[in-house]
Design an enzyme around this catalytic site. Structure first.
Site, mmCIF file in Angstrom:
data_model
loop_
_atom_site.group_PDB
_atom_site.id
_atom_site.type_symbol
_atom_site.label_atom_id
_atom_site.label_comp_id
_atom_site.label_asym_id
_atom_site.label_seq_id
_atom_site.Cartn_x
_atom_site.Cartn_y
_atom_site.Cartn_z
ATOM 1 N N LYS A 70 31.201 65.246 69.022
ATOM 2 C CA LYS A 70 31.607 65.781 67.715
ATOM 3 C C LYS A 70 30.503 66.552 67.000
ATOM 4 O O LYS A 70 30.789 67.485 66.251
ATOM 5 C CB LYS A 70 32.100 64.642 66.815
ATOM 6 N N ASP A 107 39.051 64.777 60.034
ATOM 7 C CA ASP A 107 39.008 63.320 59.868
ATOM 8 C C ASP A 107 39.191 62.909 58.406
ATOM 9 O O ASP A 107 39.914 61.956 58.102
ATOM 10 C CB ASP A 107 37.690 62.750 60.403
ATOM 11 N N ALA A 137 32.022 58.905 61.235
ATOM 12 C CA ALA A 137 33.273 58.715 60.487
ATOM 13 C C ALA A 137 32.985 58.558 59.003
ATOM 14 O O ALA A 137 33.716 59.066 58.154
ATOM 15 C CB ALA A 137 34.020 57.490 61.014
ATOM 16 N N ARG A 158 24.051 48.663 58.152
ATOM 17 C CA ARG A 158 23.137 47.633 58.658
ATOM 18 C C ARG A 158 21.717 48.184 58.830
ATOM 19 O O ARG A 158 20.745 47.486 58.594
ATOM 20 C CB ARG A 158 23.673 47.038 59.967
ATOM 21 N N ARG A 160 19.463 50.612 57.048
ATOM 22 C CA ARG A 160 19.481 51.285 55.743
ATOM 23 C C ARG A 160 19.095 52.771 55.838
ATOM 24 O O ARG A 160 19.610 53.602 55.081
ATOM 25 C CB ARG A 160 18.541 50.561 54.765
ATOM 26 N N ALA A 161 18.206 53.108 56.763
ATOM 27 C CA ALA A 161 17.730 54.492 56.867
ATOM 28 C C ALA A 161 18.876 55.480 57.067
ATOM 29 O O ALA A 161 18.843 56.600 56.539
ATOM 30 C CB ALA A 161 16.719 54.619 58.004
ATOM 31 N N ARG A 162 19.904 55.067 57.788
ATOM 32 C CA ARG A 162 21.044 55.962 58.025
ATOM 33 C C ARG A 162 21.817 56.203 56.729
ATOM 34 O O ARG A 162 22.301 57.314 56.475
ATOM 35 C CB ARG A 162 21.982 55.386 59.087
ATOM 36 N N TYR A 224 41.850 50.621 64.382
ATOM 37 C CA TYR A 224 43.295 50.397 64.539
ATOM 38 C C TYR A 224 43.618 49.576 65.790
ATOM 39 O O TYR A 224 44.784 49.411 66.157
ATOM 40 C CB TYR A 224 44.068 51.726 64.543
ATOM 41 N N GLN A 252 45.041 62.998 60.991
ATOM 42 C CA GLN A 252 44.003 63.968 61.349
ATOM 43 C C GLN A 252 44.492 64.930 62.435
ATOM 44 O O GLN A 252 43.948 66.012 62.611
ATOM 45 C CB GLN A 252 42.706 63.272 61.784
#
Length: 277
Positions: A70, A107, A137, A158, A160-162, A224, A252
């Site tokens: 993606k 999305d 996402a 989880r 934090r940097a992201r 899902y 989407q």
């Protein structure tokens, strides 16, 4: 284009066998009597540029792109929509008549359309959204929530940097909180979204304390499989309105199908049944 033209589209990823997209597009093609096919293709990162440059020559109108391509597909596309550029990823490619590859990201459209269909009383402006996860996402969903005028997004991941990187990308309406502290913000949120794969069949469970959750919060999960995740089941027990992740997948797909096959398809109960098998 003549009546005997066979319209071709597909989905590219690696692996691809788990994709529900062929079921979904196949259902629409049959429902609307369209002379076309939607083909799943297992393509490696090394072969992706070669494949994409040759599909238009084989009569393809476009393809969906799924993991792990993606983000990298933006380096191959000739034209990138504002949405895809903002999110930094694309899931819908259209091959234009001049041979150029147009990349878009639907999305976020899918996420919002699903909420509006399944929870017509949902008001994005009513209060903050608490978003779990900061992956691809999450980027699409954060962009869509901001577009819908959600006043604040409380973001946690989880690692934090992201989450900090996502805040740097989207700016001031994002408030990053540590994963261990996120549950204490539940009472502020009118929308709770899980954008992680936690809770998916085969993945580890989403461990998130819902004690602070009140019935005013709409709770949705992009997972899902299973359709009712433990997050949704627990939220429902607490009196919350919940929306499962299947609707996002179905909605989407609508823009791509319309572009490639020339018909705006419907998302309804019959489609859900077809995709769930």
């Amino acid at each position: 284009m003549t009546n005997d033209t066979i319209l071709l589209a597909g989905v590219i990823g690696q692996p691809i066998t788990q994709s529900k997209s062929p079921l979904l597009h196949g259902h629409w093609l049959k429902r609307y009597g369209i002379n076309g096919y939607y083909i799943p293709m297992d393509v490696s990162s090394v072969n992706l540029p070669h494949v994409l440059n040759n599909l238009p020559k084989m009569g393809f109108r476009g393809v969906n792109i799924t993991l792990p391509h993606k983000e990298s597909v933006l380096d191959i596309a000739d034209v990138i929509s504002d949405r895809a550029a903002l999110i930094g990823a694309a899931n819908t490619l259209t091959f234009q008549s001049d041979g150029k590859i147009h990349a878009d990201n639907t999305d976020g459209i899918g996420f919002i359309s699903s909420l509006k269909q399944e929870a017509p009383g949902w008001d994005p402006k009513a209060g903050p959204a608490l978003v779990l996860g900061a992956g691809g996402a999450s980027r699409a969903i954060v962009a869509a929530l901001l577009h819908e005028k959600v006043p604040e997004i409380i973001l946690t991941n989880r690692t934090r940097a992201r989450a900090d990187a996502l805040k740097a990308h989207f700016g001031g309406k994002i408030k990053v909180v540590d994963w261990t502290q996120a549950a204490s913000h539940l009472d502020e949120a009118t929308t709770l979204v899980n954008t992680t794969a936690l809770g998916m069949t085969g993945k580890e469970e989403l461990k998130f304390n819902l004690d602070g959750l009140t019935p005013k919060t709409l709770v949705t999960d992009i997972v899902y499989n299973p359709l009712v995740t433990s997050l949704l089941a627990n939220a429902k027990e607490r009196g919350c309105f919940t929306v499962d992740g299947l609707g996002m997948l179905l909605h989407q797909a609508v823009p791509g199908f319309e572009r490639w096959f020339g018909r705006a398809p419907e998302v309804d109960a019959e489609l859900r049944r077809a995709v769930l098998g």
